[in-house]
Design a protein around this motif. Structure first.
Motif, short mmCIF file in Angstrom:
data_model
loop_
_atom_site.label_atom_id
_atom_site.label_comp_id
_atom_site.label_asym_id
_atom_site.label_seq_id
_atom_site.Cartn_x
_atom_site.Cartn_y
_atom_site.Cartn_z
N PRO A 1 0.81 -1.22 0.00
CA PRO A 1 0.00 0.00 0.00
C PRO A 1 0.84 1.27 0.00
CG PRO A 1 0.03 -0.99 2.19
CD PRO A 1 0.77 -1.92 1.29
N TYR A 2 2.12 1.16 0.37
CA TYR A 2 3.05 2.28 0.30
C TYR A 2 4.44 1.67 0.31
CZ TYR A 2 2.11 1.11 5.16
OH TYR A 2 1.87 0.41 6.30
N PRO A 3 5.45 2.42 -0.15
CA PRO A 3 6.81 1.85 -0.14
C PRO A 3 7.21 1.53 1.30
CG PRO A 3 6.71 3.82 -1.49
CD PRO A 3 5.40 3.74 -0.76
N LEU A 4 7.67 0.31 1.53
CA LEU A 4 8.04 -0.11 2.88
C LEU A 4 9.37 0.52 3.28
CD1 LEU A 4 7.05 -3.88 2.78
CD2 LEU A 4 5.75 -1.94 3.65
N CYS A 5 9.62 0.53 4.60
CA CYS A 5 10.87 1.09 5.09
C CYS A 5 11.58 0.01 5.91
CB CYS A 5 10.56 2.31 5.96
SG CYS A 5 12.03 3.04 6.69
N PHE A 6 12.78 -0.31 5.52
CA PHE A 6 13.51 -1.42 6.13
C PHE A 6 14.64 -0.90 7.00
CE2 PHE A 6 11.74 -2.90 2.10
CZ PHE A 6 10.90 -3.89 2.58
N VAL A 7 14.92 -1.63 8.05
CA VAL A 7 16.02 -1.23 8.93
C VAL A 7 17.20 -2.18 8.82
CG1 VAL A 7 14.61 0.01 10.60
CG2 VAL A 7 14.93 -2.45 10.90
N ARG A 8 16.99 -3.36 8.23
CA ARG A 8 18.06 -4.34 8.25
C ARG A 8 17.83 -5.38 7.16
NH1 ARG A 8 22.47 -6.09 8.90
NH2 ARG A 8 23.33 -7.36 10.57
N GLY A 9 18.91 -5.74 6.48
CA GLY A 9 18.85 -6.86 5.55
C GLY A 9 19.88 -7.88 5.98
N ARG A 10 19.50 -9.12 6.01
CA ARG A 10 20.48 -10.16 6.36
C ARG A 10 20.13 -11.41 5.56
NH1 ARG A 10 20.67 -10.33 12.13
NH2 ARG A 10 22.39 -8.88 12.23
N GLY A 11 21.12 -11.94 4.84
CA GLY A 11 20.85 -13.13 4.02
C GLY A 11 19.74 -12.83 3.02
N ALA A 12 18.71 -13.68 3.04
CA ALA A 12 17.59 -13.48 2.10
C ALA A 12 16.41 -12.81 2.77
CB ALA A 12 17.17 -14.82 1.50
N THR A 13 16.64 -12.15 3.92
CA THR A 13 15.51 -11.52 4.60
C THR A 13 15.73 -10.03 4.82
OG1 THR A 13 16.39 -12.01 6.80
CG2 THR A 13 14.88 -13.62 5.86
N LEU A 14 14.60 -9.33 4.95
CA LEU A 14 14.59 -7.92 5.31
C LEU A 14 13.74 -7.74 6.55
CD1 LEU A 14 13.93 -6.23 1.84
CD2 LEU A 14 16.07 -6.17 3.14
N GLU A 15 14.12 -6.77 7.37
CA GLU A 15 13.30 -6.45 8.54
C GLU A 15 12.81 -5.02 8.38
OE1 GLU A 15 13.95 -5.56 13.24
OE2 GLU A 15 15.35 -6.96 12.32
N ASP A 16 11.51 -4.79 8.62
CA ASP A 16 10.99 -3.43 8.48
C ASP A 16 10.96 -2.71 9.83
OD1 ASP A 16 8.63 -4.04 9.83
OD2 ASP A 16 7.35 -4.00 8.05
N LEU A 17 10.54 -1.46 9.77
CA LEU A 17 10.55 -0.60 10.96
C LEU A 17 9.74 -1.16 12.11
CD1 LEU A 17 10.09 3.10 9.81
CD2 LEU A 17 11.86 2.23 11.33
N ASP A 18 8.76 -2.02 11.78
CA ASP A 18 7.92 -2.60 12.84
C ASP A 18 8.42 -3.97 13.29
OD1 ASP A 18 5.62 -0.65 13.15
OD2 ASP A 18 5.76 -0.90 10.98
#
Ligand SMILES: Cc1ncc(COP(=O)(O)O)c(C=O)c1O
Length: 441
Positions: free
Chosen positions: A38-55
């Motif tokens: 619904p809107y561009p997501l905001c990520f705080v961390r990428g590791r391997g094949a995963t991303l973590e978002d602000l929440d």
């Protein structure tokens, strides 16, 4: 799954998106990112094949920075090399040893590339390649193909060809603010249509400087050339003494160590690299035949750039290329295997649910359409086919913690695990059920 079930609820991510829209145009730094719903997501961390978002929600990532992250996010070999390099300096406007190390690795991996120049983005490298080809031939016309993307710069960015145009159509600006004059020497042809190329070559005999293309089209679906088509383009270029430019910004160092050209067995005159060359660090390169590149080396053809060959970029590329070429490029076997097993799993799961799908691509990159068609070989069909189902499927996957490119393209990295593939297939099963229930296939 620790996924994104609540991605549409008010959250730190949605608050960020609102805040971003006040000071960043559209809340993003590239229009390509405007398409995420619904809107561009905001990520705080990428590791391997995963991303973590602000929440704190995690996603299995098949966007991979739009392709570059071939080894996975925060690969320690690359991260350590960058950190070490930053301690040495950022940019010298002078040479340093890693520049040669990187150039030697590119030339060793891709036999058609005898010399290179590094720069920062794919768009810039495309711009350089067009100039080098025009200088080498002393001609101006450039042939490009519908649906292929070669960056956002005025000299090559084009709008869609109107339906009523014949095969040889003048290029139309792709955006407001682009002067039509910048495109007066660009001709846009349909892809996988040899007749159109032959007709254009005949009409513009002696004027064509270059033919530029994505050797495996990855920017509108993933569409390989029809059997014999690229060979025929090579032959037309040879006959007409025009340069064949492979834009391997996506496919280079992604589909094979030697790029799509090694899979297709074709030697272009110039090649453009970007994305996977440095696992996501901003870097691109243009290289090819020595006699073409020498004109740049003598200074008779201008190519500049304050940040070209900067220290961390070279360190990132050196570490990435070393990882990719280890054990004779064995990692490509693994990535291809992962990608193909994911493609097979998606086909199987869709068939079980009763949703028709078509998967195309070499494995490290592929595309999935909702269609009963057995194959898609033209970008116009690629764009529209199954679009309504895709528009449901992609957010349904995001809600289940699987992030896909909004246009439907999938990238696979060396970091994707079999568990993540299984989780992806479980999410896909549920998303296919949603698509089926909506009755849009
Ligand atoms: C095939 C191709 N060429 C060129 C570019 C432009 O590269 P950049 O976005 O780094 O300017 C892209 C970007 O996606 C691409 O896919």
């Amino acid at each position: 799954m620790d996924g994104a079930q609540k991605a549409t609820e008010p959250s730190r991510t949605s608050a960020y998106a609102e805040r971003a829209c006040k000071v960043l145009a559209g809340g993003v730094n590239s229009n390509i990112r405007l398409n995420e719903k619904p809107y561009p997501l905001c990520f705080v961390r990428g590791r391997g094949a995963t991303l973590e978002d602000l929440d704190g929600r995690t996603y299995i990532d098949y966007v991979l920075g739009m392709g570059p992250v071939i080894l996975g996010h925060d690969d320690p070999r690359v991260t350590d090399a960058i950190v070490e390099a930053v301690g040495r300096g950022l940019t010298f406007a002078g040479q340093h040893p890693d520049e040669v190390e990187v150039a030697e690795r590119i030339c060793a991996a891709v036999p058609s590339v005898e010399m290179v120049r590094c720069t920062c983005s794919g768009s810039e490298a495309v711009h350089a390649a067009l100039r080098f080809a025009r200088a080498a031939t002393n001609r101006w016309k450039v042939i490009r193909f519908e649906g292929h993307y070669h960056g956002w710069l005025d000299t090559i960015y084009v709008g869609e060809r109107p339906d009523e145009e014949g095969p040889v159509a003048p290029a139309l600006p792709g955006t407001r603010g682009q002067s039509p004059a910048t495109l007066q020497d660009v001709l846009v042809l349909p892809w996988n249509n040899l007749q159109a190329l032959e007709a254009t070559a005949h009409l513009y005999r002696g004027q064509i400087a270059a033919v530029i293309l994505e050797p495996i089209l990855c920017n509108t679906g993933v569409i390989p050339p029809k059997p014999g088509y690229i060979e025929a383009i090579r032959a037309v270029c040879d006959r007409e003494k025009a340069m064949l430019i492979f834009d391997e910004v996506v496919t280079g160092f992604r589909v094979a160590l030697g790029g799509a050209q090694s899979l297709l067995g074709i030697r272009p005159d110039l090649t453009i690299f970007g994305k996977a060359i440095a696992n996501g660090f901003p870097l691109s390169a243009v290289g090819g035949r020595r006699d073409i590149m020498v004109q740049v080396g003598t200074g008779s053809v201008m190519h500049g750039g304050t940040y070209n060959g900067n220290i961390p970029a070279m360190a990132a590329a050196r570490a990435t290329l070393d990882a990719l070429r280890e054990h004779g490029g064995a990692v490509y076997g693994a990535i291809t295997e992962t990608g193909r097993s994911l493609m097979d799993g998606l086909r199987r799961t869709a068939a079980e649910v009763g949703v028709p799908v078509l998967l195309q691509g070499p494995g490290p990159i592929f595309y999935m359409w909702f269609t009963t068609k057995p194959a898609i070989d033209d970008p116009r069909t690629a764009k529209t086919e199954g679009a309504a189902a895709r528009a449901l499927f992609i957010p349904a996957m995001l809600r289940r913690g699987v992030r896909l490119v909004p246009d439907g393209r999938w990238h696979v990295s060396a970091a994707h695990t079999s568990d993540q593939i299984a989780q992806t297939l479980q999410a896909a099963r549920e998303a296919f059920l949603e698509v089926r229930a909506a009755g849009v296939t």
